[in-house]
Design an enzyme around this catalytic site. Structure first.
Site, PDB file in Angstrom:
ATOM      1  N   GLN A  52       0.827  -1.217   0.000  1.00  0.00           N
ATOM      2  CA  GLN A  52       0.000   0.000   0.000  1.00  0.00           C
ATOM      3  C   GLN A  52       0.856   1.258   0.000  1.00  0.00           C
ATOM      4  OE1 GLN A  52      -0.071  -2.479   2.172  1.00  0.00           O
ATOM      5  NE2 GLN A  52      -0.088  -1.764   4.302  1.00  0.00           N
ATOM      6  N   HIS A  97      16.762 -12.373   9.501  1.00  0.00           N
ATOM      7  CA  HIS A  97      15.803 -11.616   8.684  1.00  0.00           C
ATOM      8  C   HIS A  97      14.648 -12.506   8.229  1.00  0.00           C
ATOM      9  CE1 HIS A  97      18.423  -8.189   8.597  1.00  0.00           C
ATOM     10  NE2 HIS A  97      19.419  -8.936   8.174  1.00  0.00           N
ATOM     11  N   GLU A 115      22.516 -11.933  -2.671  1.00  0.00           N
ATOM     12  CA  GLU A 115      22.573 -10.527  -2.216  1.00  0.00           C
ATOM     13  C   GLU A 115      23.910 -10.271  -1.540  1.00  0.00           C
ATOM     14  OE1 GLU A 115      20.314  -9.915   1.250  1.00  0.00           O
ATOM     15  OE2 GLU A 115      20.444  -7.745   1.128  1.00  0.00           O
ATOM     16  N   HIS A 116      24.220 -11.119  -0.552  1.00  0.00           N
ATOM     17  CA  HIS A 116      25.501 -11.031   0.163  1.00  0.00           C
ATOM     18  C   HIS A 116      26.310 -12.294  -0.128  1.00  0.00           C
ATOM     19  CE1 HIS A 116      24.871  -7.749   3.163  1.00  0.00           C
ATOM     20  NE2 HIS A 116      23.622  -8.117   3.174  1.00  0.00           N
ATOM     21  N   ASP A 173      26.006  -4.413   6.478  1.00  0.00           N
ATOM     22  CA  ASP A 173      24.652  -4.031   6.902  1.00  0.00           C
ATOM     23  C   ASP A 173      24.642  -2.691   7.609  1.00  0.00           C
ATOM     24  OD1 ASP A 173      23.482  -7.361   7.877  1.00  0.00           O
ATOM     25  OD2 ASP A 173      23.635  -6.369   5.940  1.00  0.00           O
ATOM     26  N   GLU A 215      17.461   3.555 -43.928  1.00  0.00           N
ATOM     27  CA  GLU A 215      16.527   3.003 -42.932  1.00  0.00           C
ATOM     28  C   GLU A 215      15.083   3.377 -43.276  1.00  0.00           C
ATOM     29  OE1 GLU A 215      17.141   4.226 -38.777  1.00  0.00           O
ATOM     30  OE2 GLU A 215      17.912   2.203 -38.432  1.00  0.00           O
ATOM     31  N   HIS A 238      14.363  12.370 -41.826  1.00  0.00           N
ATOM     32  CA  HIS A 238      15.607  12.380 -41.037  1.00  0.00           C
ATOM     33  C   HIS A 238      16.757  12.776 -41.949  1.00  0.00           C
ATOM     34  CE1 HIS A 238      13.402  10.066 -38.026  1.00  0.00           C
ATOM     35  NE2 HIS A 238      14.447  10.001 -37.260  1.00  0.00           N
TER      36      HIS A 238
END
Ligand SMILES: NC(=O)c1ccc[n+]([C@@H]2O[C@H](COP(=O)([O-])OP(=O)(O)OC[C@H]3O[C@@H](n4cnc5c(N)ncnc54)[C@H](O)[C@@H]3O)[C@@H](O)[C@H]2O)c1
Ligand SMILES: N[C@H](CO)Cc1c[nH]c[nH+]1
Ligand SMILES: [Zn+2]
EC number: 1.1.1.23
Length: 399
Positions: A176, A247, A298-299, A328, A383, A388
């Protein structure tokens, strides 16, 4: 759980899969889009068990909350903020300019105007590891969102760091909060980019709103792969892993090449934590690096000198002969790090995540630059973009 190296990856990918959260999160996002603050207050009551009368904390409320911080914690935060600031000032991208064939051309790194920082419930250190980088980058407006405590307030440390960073603080979390930052509500301003770690609901929400607002990446539940040489005390390695297993939803892997030593680490872990983790044996030290590159954690932490760390290519942060908890809290690099395998393409959060490169070109010597125009005209025609080509040809022929 002891697993073979072959089974490890499939087991890990199941653990970090976010698909199961998408439907729930999409409903929350639509609710906030439609009902704004009313949805934030209702969802906070439902999901956090807290009935709030307001969402934003005023400056005077922040000052009152910050006054409750313990002096030794305040001093620690001041020193750590200086450590993070000095390191990230060094990492900050620099503007570039050169002169090439009659053109002045460059890239100017511009800070984002307004950034939303997601600070997970109870992780005041994350406001340091995101907000200081926003300040180094020169972000004009810092908006922090974080779930309220049961008493409806926030930790004094968050208030203290927010005041130091001149950040606004909103007591809302989860998907939220991400929706509020992405679309704005009566109280929460819409931001240019949402940055910060959080649980699978938060990360799934970031992915779902990422076509409307910038996001840094996926920084979900913590992961650590620790590789250890049998010469290191088992307790040292076990504590490193047990720390990250604190964690919610964390994924831990311990790797070594000695059966007896792995058992000794597992014995120490059994005394430190009941959290699940994986342990796996490899044949020799260099295979530890292969496991890290395959898992892309991550680590990663490396204990011992036999492991060839120069081969590590996929990890958010690598701690060498130090516990990953040093990253950390205090080492200097942000602890906001990629999870779910995204370390294959993304790394540690840096001030670059709070900035954007704007390119510019300006002819300085007409003749030389016109040659580049001719090249463009040829390519444009080939192209199929006739205008252009004409725009360049016209420019070349102007006096
Ligand atoms: N990768 C990183 O860089 C990094 C850094 C710090 C923390 N983390 C991780 O952040 C995570 C923090 O998770 P957390 O849950 O403690 O805090 P959080 O703030 O991420 O999520 C808490 C919020 O989730 C929402 N929520 C909870 N249950 C829900 C449900 N069933 N349906 C919908 N919404 C629900 C609630 O609104 C609650 O406020 C941990 O997994 C930690 O490992 C990662
Ligand atoms: N290890 C976490 C990143 O996954 C960061 C953190 C914050 N506080 C303690 N640890
Ligand atoms: Zn940690």
């Amino acid at each position: 759980m002891r697993v073979s190296r072959g089974d490890l990856l499939s087991l890990l990918r199941k653990a970090t899969d976010m698909d199961q959260y998408v439907d729930r999160v999409r409903g929350i996002i639509n609710d906030v889009k439609e009902h704004g603050d009313e949805a934030l207050l209702r969802l906070t009551s439902e999901l956090d068990g807290v009935k709030l009368s307001s969402i934003e904390l005023s400056q005077s409320e922040l000052r009152a909350l910050a006054s409750g911080i313990e002096p030794r914690v305040r001093e620690a935060l001041d020193e750590v903020m200086a450590s993070v600031e000095s390191f990230n000032t060094g990492v900050k991208p620099r503007d570039f300019e050169d002169y090439h064939r009659g053109l002045r051309r460059g890239v100017k790194w511009v800070p984002l105007s307004r950034v939303g920082l997601y600070v997970p419930k109870g992780y005041f250190s994350t406001l340091v590891m995101t907000g200081v980088l926003a300040k180094v980058a020169g972000v004009e407006e810092i908006i922090a969102v974080t779930p309220p405590r049961r008493d409806g307030l926030i930790d004094p440390e968050i208030a203290y760091v927010a005041l130091r960073l001149n950040a606004r603080v909103f007591r809302v979390g989860g998907a939220q909060a991400v929706a509020a930052l992405a679309f704005g509500t009566e109280s929460v301003p819409r931001v240019d980019k949402i940055i910060g770690p959080g649980n699978a609901y938060v990360q799934a929400a970031k992915l779902l709103v990422s076509s409307h607002v910038g996001i840094d990446g996926v920084e979900g539940p913590t992961e650590l792969v620790t590789c250890a040489d049998p010469g290191i005390k088992p307790i040292t390695v076990a504590l490193d892993l047990a720390a990250q297993l604190e964690h919610a939803g964390a994924v831990g892997v311990v790797v070594t090449w000695s059966e007896g030593y792995l058992t000794a680490i597992e014995d120490e872990l059994s005394k430190l934590t009941n959290a699940p983790y994986f342990s796996t044996l490899v044949n020799e030290p260099s295979e530890c690096v292969n496991v890290i590159n395959e898992v892309a954690p991550e680590h990663a932490s490396i204990w011992g000198v036999k492991i060839p760390i120069e081969g590590i290519r996929n990890a958010g942060a690598v701690s060498i002969m130090a516990p990953s908890a040093l990253v950390d809290y205090a080492a200097g690099p942000s602890h906001v790090l990629p999870t779910g395998g995204s370390a294959r393409w993304r790394g540690v959060l840096t001030p670059m995540d709070f900035m954007k490169p704007i390119a510019y070109v300006e002819p300085t010597s007409g003749d030389e630059a016109r040659r580049l125009g001719e090249l463009g005209a040829v390519l444009g025609l080939r192209e199929g973009f006739r205008r252009h080509s004409e725009a360049l040809t016209n420019w070349i022929n102007e006096e």
